[in-house]
Scaffold this motif. Structure first.
Motif, PDB file in Angstrom:
ATOM      1  N   SER A 180      31.766  21.920  17.159  1.00  0.00           N
ATOM      2  CA  SER A 180      31.828  22.848  16.027  1.00  0.00           C
ATOM      3  C   SER A 180      32.348  24.226  16.436  1.00  0.00           C
ATOM      4  CB  SER A 180      30.443  23.010  15.400  1.00  0.00           C
ATOM      5  OG  SER A 180      29.561  23.618  16.324  1.00  0.00           O
ATOM      6  N   SER A 181      32.538  24.468  17.748  1.00  0.00           N
ATOM      7  CA  SER A 181      32.931  25.807  18.163  1.00  0.00           C
ATOM      8  C   SER A 181      34.431  26.020  18.003  1.00  0.00           C
ATOM      9  CB  SER A 181      32.506  26.070  19.607  1.00  0.00           C
ATOM     10  OG  SER A 181      33.504  25.738  20.511  1.00  0.00           O
ATOM     11  N   GLU A 182      34.790  27.233  17.619  1.00  0.00           N
ATOM     12  CA  GLU A 182      36.186  27.599  17.430  1.00  0.00           C
ATOM     13  C   GLU A 182      36.746  28.135  18.739  1.00  0.00           C
ATOM     14  OE1 GLU A 182      38.730  30.621  14.513  1.00  0.00           O
ATOM     15  OE2 GLU A 182      36.742  31.181  15.216  1.00  0.00           O
ATOM     16  N   THR A 218      39.569  11.580  25.812  1.00  0.00           N
ATOM     17  CA  THR A 218      38.263  12.057  26.252  1.00  0.00           C
ATOM     18  C   THR A 218      37.912  13.390  25.601  1.00  0.00           C
ATOM     19  OG1 THR A 218      36.916  12.632  28.161  1.00  0.00           O
ATOM     20  CG2 THR A 218      39.244  13.167  28.327  1.00  0.00           C
ATOM     21  N   LYS A 219      38.931  14.243  25.368  1.00  0.00           N
ATOM     22  CA  LYS A 219      38.758  15.496  24.648  1.00  0.00           C
ATOM     23  C   LYS A 219      40.001  15.746  23.806  1.00  0.00           C
ATOM     24  CE  LYS A 219      34.783  16.425  26.372  1.00  0.00           C
ATOM     25  NZ  LYS A 219      33.602  16.264  25.493  1.00  0.00           N
ATOM     26  N   VAL A 220      39.798  16.294  22.612  1.00  0.00           N
ATOM     27  CA  VAL A 220      40.913  16.592  21.712  1.00  0.00           C
ATOM     28  C   VAL A 220      40.909  18.079  21.373  1.00  0.00           C
ATOM     29  CG1 VAL A 220      41.934  16.179  19.447  1.00  0.00           C
ATOM     30  CG2 VAL A 220      40.903  14.276  20.715  1.00  0.00           C
ATOM     31  N   PHE A 221      42.061  18.718  21.605  1.00  0.00           N
ATOM     32  CA  PHE A 221      42.281  20.115  21.215  1.00  0.00           C
ATOM     33  C   PHE A 221      43.224  20.100  20.023  1.00  0.00           C
ATOM     34  CE2 PHE A 221      40.867  20.306  25.493  1.00  0.00           C
ATOM     35  CZ  PHE A 221      40.324  21.564  25.716  1.00  0.00           C
ATOM     36  N   SER A 222      42.754  20.591  18.892  1.00  0.00           N
ATOM     37  CA  SER A 222      43.549  20.480  17.675  1.00  0.00           C
ATOM     38  C   SER A 222      43.067  21.504  16.649  1.00  0.00           C
ATOM     39  CB  SER A 222      43.424  19.071  17.094  1.00  0.00           C
ATOM     40  OG  SER A 222      44.032  18.972  15.832  1.00  0.00           O
ATOM     41  N   VAL A 267      41.119  24.519  17.626  1.00  0.00           N
ATOM     42  CA  VAL A 267      41.948  25.649  18.018  1.00  0.00           C
ATOM     43  C   VAL A 267      42.272  26.521  16.815  1.00  0.00           C
ATOM     44  CG1 VAL A 267      44.161  26.326  19.020  1.00  0.00           C
ATOM     45  CG2 VAL A 267      42.940  24.342  19.929  1.00  0.00           C
ATOM     46  N   SER A 268      42.078  27.820  16.984  1.00  0.00           N
ATOM     47  CA  SER A 268      42.415  28.796  15.961  1.00  0.00           C
ATOM     48  C   SER A 268      43.284  29.872  16.590  1.00  0.00           C
ATOM     49  CB  SER A 268      41.139  29.439  15.394  1.00  0.00           C
ATOM     50  OG  SER A 268      41.421  30.680  14.773  1.00  0.00           O
ATOM     51  N   TYR A 269      44.217  30.429  15.806  1.00  0.00           N
ATOM     52  CA  TYR A 269      45.058  31.525  16.310  1.00  0.00           C
ATOM     53  C   TYR A 269      44.661  32.859  15.683  1.00  0.00           C
ATOM     54  CZ  TYR A 269      47.991  27.717  18.048  1.00  0.00           C
ATOM     55  OH  TYR A 269      48.441  26.605  18.692  1.00  0.00           O
TER      56      TYR A 269
END
Length: 338
Positions: free
Chosen positions: A324-326, A95-99, A108-110
């Motif tokens: 598109s959001s980081e 349903t949602k992907v965090f990657s 996801v950005s560090y």
């Protein structure tokens, strides 16, 4: 440093042996929230995502499987019954992907440098968390103020005088700060038991209390309850980065931070508004004296500002449905911070 790393590895292996039987793999048909992050993702980063995601989404949280992830996260499968590993070669409804992938729902950005290099609020930054155990015990009652300034933690020279903080971030490290604090004439150095034993006597109300973990700490499940008795918390940087979870634990119960890394919060804390700042050795005595000399009404204003800041920026996180959001996450790895 090598000895510290060896101890951490030994601790994780011991944890894994004790908890691997709790590890579970997702075998259902319902859609899941899927985390596919790179191999250097820290345990605290995963936990931050778990707690923040679970506050918004009810679906099971499934993590991309790897043996290393299993070793490092095994303990938390016992604590959090909504997390799973993906079964190798299985297909999941997501349903949602965090990657880190560009087509993820939440990319996801560090790149936490974006946060500590500016003072303005960045809506794409995931709030850092308190010690993870705090999220398992729920809210705590705030107590009457009985301590002027409280400083608590590990002050081992071998860990905190490595030069990492000063070299990479240009600020005093915990060991250097600790050495200056010891010189203050209103200092009480106590164990956790001693603090609790004398708390009601009010002997600490106008003083600086230093509680070293090495002499005995307050159990984590009771920590914020007793922490709330302090007007101020004196914060020092962590081992590899300035940000330390104790500042958030304190702010969550209305304790005003005194720190040298105000820019690491999102947005930056403001000196005299919701914190007191120190920058050098001379500042340390001055800021302690200033905090201890404030009137009750002055402390109340700072306290209210601190609580409002925490509730607005760190208590919850509203995920936006925007592919598109980081999503900037504090990952604690030096390579991601410098």
């Amino acid at each position: 440093m090598i000895l510290i790393i060896k101890k951490k590895i030994a601790k994780k292996l011991k944890e894994f042996k004790q908890n691997y039987s709790h590890v579970r793999y997702y075998n259902g048909d319902d859609a899941v929230v899927y985390l596919h992050l790179n191999h250097k993702t820290k345990v605290r980063t995963y936990l931050n995502l778990f707690f923040r995601i679970r506050a918004v989404y009810n679906e099971p949280i499934v993590i991309k499987f790897s043996v290393l992830r299993m070793i490092f996260l095994a303990r938390w499968f016992r604590e959090l019954d909504y997390i799973y590993f993906s079964k190798p070669f299985s297909r999941l409804k997501k349903t949602k992907v965090f990657s880190h992938n560009k087509n993820a729902d939440f990319k996801v950005s560090y790149n936490y440098r974006k946060i500590y290099s500016i003072s303005n609020f960045n809506k794409n930054a995931l709030p850092y968390i308190m010690h993870p155990s705090n999220y398992l015990h729920g809210d705590v009652e705030m107590m009457e103020k009985k301590v002027g300034i409280l400083m608590s933690g590990n002050f081992d020279e071998k860990i905190y005088n490595s030069g990492v903080i000063s070299k990479n971030f240009g600020i005093m490290n915990r060991w250097e700060i600790y050495q200056q604090v010891l010189k203050h004439d209103k200092l009480y150095s106590v164990s956790g038991d001693e603090l609790l034993q004398d708390l009601d006597s009010l002997k600490f109300k106008e003083s600086f209390v230093l509680m070293k973990w090495q002499t005995g700490a307050i159990p984590i499940e009771k920590w914020r309850y007793y922490l709330s008795t302090a007007d101020f918390i004196f914060c020092a940087p962590g081992m590899t980065m300035p940000m330390c979870h104790n500042i958030l634990e304190a702010m969550s119960v209305g304790v005003i931070p005194i720190l040298n890394y105000a820019n690491w919060l999102n947005p930056s804390l403001q000196d005299g508004i919701n914190c007191f700042e120190y920058r050098n050795f001379t500042d340390i005595k001055k800021v302690i004296d200033k905090a201890l000399s404030l009137s009750g009404s002055e402390k109340q204003i700072l306290r209210q500002n601190t609580l409002e800041y925490y509730k607005k920026y760190y208590n919850l996180y509203d995920f936006k449905i925007d592919a598109s959001s980081e999503l900037i996450v504090l990952n604690e790895a030096i390579s991601d911070l410098t």
